[in-house]
Design a protein around this motif. Structure first.
Motif, mmCIF file in Angstrom:
data_model
loop_
_atom_site.group_PDB
_atom_site.id
_atom_site.type_symbol
_atom_site.label_atom_id
_atom_site.label_comp_id
_atom_site.label_asym_id
_atom_site.label_seq_id
_atom_site.Cartn_x
_atom_site.Cartn_y
_atom_site.Cartn_z
ATOM 1 N N PRO A 255 0.845 -1.195 0.000
ATOM 2 C CA PRO A 255 0.000 0.000 0.000
ATOM 3 C C PRO A 255 0.879 1.244 0.000
ATOM 4 O O PRO A 255 1.954 1.255 0.601
ATOM 5 C CB PRO A 255 -0.793 -0.128 1.301
ATOM 6 C CG PRO A 255 0.073 -0.961 2.182
ATOM 7 C CD PRO A 255 0.768 -1.928 1.285
ATOM 8 N N PRO A 257 1.943 5.296 0.873
ATOM 9 C CA PRO A 257 1.807 6.112 2.078
ATOM 10 C C PRO A 257 0.412 6.737 2.131
ATOM 11 O O PRO A 257 -0.187 7.026 1.088
ATOM 12 C CB PRO A 257 2.894 7.184 1.908
ATOM 13 C CG PRO A 257 3.874 6.600 0.951
ATOM 14 C CD PRO A 257 3.080 5.737 0.033
ATOM 15 N N PRO A 258 -0.117 6.962 3.324
ATOM 16 C CA PRO A 258 -1.459 7.543 3.458
ATOM 17 C C PRO A 258 -1.582 8.867 2.707
ATOM 18 O O PRO A 258 -0.677 9.700 2.731
ATOM 19 C CB PRO A 258 -1.590 7.756 4.973
ATOM 20 C CG PRO A 258 -0.658 6.770 5.591
ATOM 21 C CD PRO A 258 0.500 6.659 4.642
ATOM 22 N N GLY A 259 -2.686 9.011 2.008
ATOM 23 C CA GLY A 259 -2.956 10.258 1.303
ATOM 24 C C GLY A 259 -2.339 10.347 -0.072
ATOM 25 O O GLY A 259 -2.410 11.397 -0.718
ATOM 26 N N HIS A 260 -1.745 9.265 -0.555
ATOM 27 C CA HIS A 260 -1.100 9.289 -1.867
ATOM 28 C C HIS A 260 -1.673 8.188 -2.747
ATOM 29 O O HIS A 260 -1.830 7.038 -2.312
ATOM 30 C CB HIS A 260 0.414 9.096 -1.723
ATOM 31 C CG HIS A 260 1.094 10.225 -1.014
ATOM 32 N ND1 HIS A 260 1.572 11.346 -1.647
ATOM 33 C CD2 HIS A 260 1.380 10.404 0.304
ATOM 34 C CE1 HIS A 260 2.124 12.164 -0.768
ATOM 35 N NE2 HIS A 260 2.017 11.618 0.427
ATOM 36 N N TRP A 341 9.621 6.160 -1.083
ATOM 37 C CA TRP A 341 8.513 6.619 -1.927
ATOM 38 C C TRP A 341 8.818 8.008 -2.481
ATOM 39 O O TRP A 341 9.287 8.882 -1.755
ATOM 40 C CB TRP A 341 7.213 6.665 -1.122
ATOM 41 C CG TRP A 341 6.771 5.331 -0.602
ATOM 42 C CD1 TRP A 341 6.976 4.829 0.650
ATOM 43 C CD2 TRP A 341 6.033 4.332 -1.317
ATOM 44 N NE1 TRP A 341 6.433 3.576 0.768
ATOM 45 C CE2 TRP A 341 5.846 3.234 -0.424
ATOM 46 C CE3 TRP A 341 5.526 4.241 -2.605
ATOM 47 C CZ2 TRP A 341 5.156 2.093 -0.790
ATOM 48 C CZ3 TRP A 341 4.846 3.088 -2.976
ATOM 49 C CH2 TRP A 341 4.663 2.038 -2.074
ATOM 50 N N GLU A 353 6.826 8.027 6.900
ATOM 51 C CA GLU A 353 5.822 7.824 7.940
ATOM 52 C C GLU A 353 5.879 6.366 8.372
ATOM 53 O O GLU A 353 6.334 5.503 7.608
ATOM 54 C CB GLU A 353 4.417 8.144 7.399
ATOM 55 C CG GLU A 353 4.225 9.610 7.036
ATOM 56 C CD GLU A 353 2.791 9.900 6.636
ATOM 57 O OE1 GLU A 353 1.911 9.085 6.985
ATOM 58 O OE2 GLU A 353 2.548 10.926 5.990
ATOM 59 N N PRO A 356 2.040 1.104 7.672
ATOM 60 C CA PRO A 356 0.823 0.503 8.241
ATOM 61 C C PRO A 356 0.995 -0.989 8.477
ATOM 62 O O PRO A 356 1.877 -1.628 7.912
ATOM 63 C CB PRO A 356 -0.229 0.767 7.153
ATOM 64 C CG PRO A 356 0.566 0.913 5.888
ATOM 65 C CD PRO A 356 1.857 1.563 6.290
#
Length: 371
Positions: A255, A257-260, A341, A353, A356
């Protein structure tokens, strides 16, 4: 203030552009006192122009050059208190080693006794004892480079600029002279600014690396920082041997990074983080093309199969002797925490970050398996 000392050389907003292209634009860098700073980058990136601007061999179109807190932008090279070691050594072929070393001291009318003392020290420091009477043509490439270093030492300037000084030497000599230069710099406490396109020199010698691209600074920091946290796709691809594997994020079974969105990202993995395993669902399928056994490690060259990157080559760096058969079908995997990333369009690094939680099969590093 640097950990090494206060800034000794500063370029503030310096621009020098050439009619046919090239040069530097709005360049601002700081070089700490007593440190070894390397200007690194491909041909044409502006690193030699930067060195020439510091030396006074080029005049900026605008901006300011400071050395030791003085504005030297308009000063001649001889008034800047620095030495330069060139790629070509710049030795006088008709003069002996001793005469080449003390030539600048004679021009400055340094007394004979002081010249003799400085010469003896420089010969000893550079391992040239017993060679003082020889001419440059009677010396090896490594010895000629040591004469150039000795000449810089006797000048007794606090700043030494080096423009690709090892490029004319073979690999074995480059390694030896590289260690000599670094040891001398530390012993004498000189501030050194060293230009090279060879990342091995940069990573092995520098306290600080300034990576340049198209006349601007791409990334600046300790060698480990550039390797472990490249700030851009360019830095990721330039620093490291072999270079980092870069893949469209949509191809990577992780997955983003969050928000991408995956479509707007590129995933990067260092060669030593890659693991080979038997073909397995959820991992990247590849075919072994060749192996290079280098003693302590093996480079395995693989070709990805399927997906948008069909045909792309990947290099895995495995410890010891590990030579899968050419043509073998394998899977590639890695610890998700080893993923870098980058934004596809801007090329900049996505801020790190915490990764997850993932299923165990994806989160654990893939064990190397016989293939």
């Amino acid at each position: 203030m640097s950990a090494l000392g206060p800034d000794f050389v500063r370029l503030d907003g310096v621009t020098r552009l050439f009619p046919g292209g090239g040069g530097v634009a709005d360049l601002s860098i700081a070089v700490p006192c007593g440190g070894f700073t390397v200007l690194l980058g491909p041909s044409g990136c502006g690193k030699s122009t930067t060195l020439r601007l510091i030396a006074g061999l080029e005049t900026p179109d605008r901006g300011r050059v400071e050395i030791g807190g003085r504005d030297v932008t308009a000063l001649a090279p001889s008034a800047r208190g620095l030495s330069v070691v060139f790629q070509s050594y710049a030795l006088f072929p008709h003069l002996s080693v001793e005469e080449n070393i003390v030539f600048g001291l004679k021009v400055r009318r340094v007394p004979r006794a002081e010249r003799g003392r400085k010469l003896a020290e420089a010969l000893a420091l550079t391992g040239l004892d017993g060679l003082g009477a020889r001419r440059p043509a009677q010396l090896s490439g490594g010895q000629r480079q040591r004469v150039a270093l000795a000449r810089a030492i006797v000048a007794d300037h606090p700043l030494c600029l080096m423009d690709e000084p090892l490029s004319n030497l073979d690999a074995k000599l480059r390694h030896a002279v590289r260690q000599d230069i670094r040891a001398l710099q530390r012993r004498l406490g000189m501030t050194v600014i060293y230009v090279t396109h060879d990342q091995t020199e940069a990573m092995g010698m520098a306290d600080q690396v300034i990576l340049m691209r198209d006349g601007r600074v791409e990334q600046q920091g300790a060698p480990a920082a550039l390797y472990e946290r490249p700030a851009s796709l360019f830095a990721a691809g330039f620093v490291g041997t072999p270079p980092m594997t870069l893949l469209p994020a949509a191809l990577v079974p992780l997955p983003p990074p969050p928000g991408h969105a995956p479509a707007r990202l590129v995933a990067g993995v260092r060669a030593e983080a890659l693991c080979l395993a038997a073909p397995s669902a959820g991992l990247l399928p590849a075919t072994v093309e060749a192996s290079e056994f280098l003693g302590a490690e093996t480079f395995v060259y693989l070709r990805l199969a399927g997906g948008a990157q069909n045909g792309a080559q990947v290099i895995a760096r495995l410890p010891g002797r590990n030579e899968p058969a050419p043509g073998a079908a394998v899977s590639l995997g890695w610890d998700p925490a080893a993923t870098h990333w980058f934004e596809r369009d801007s090329g900049r690094r996505v801020p790190d970050e915490p990764f997850p939680d993932l299923p165990a099969t994806a989160a654990d590093p893939v064990a190397r398996a016989a293939v």
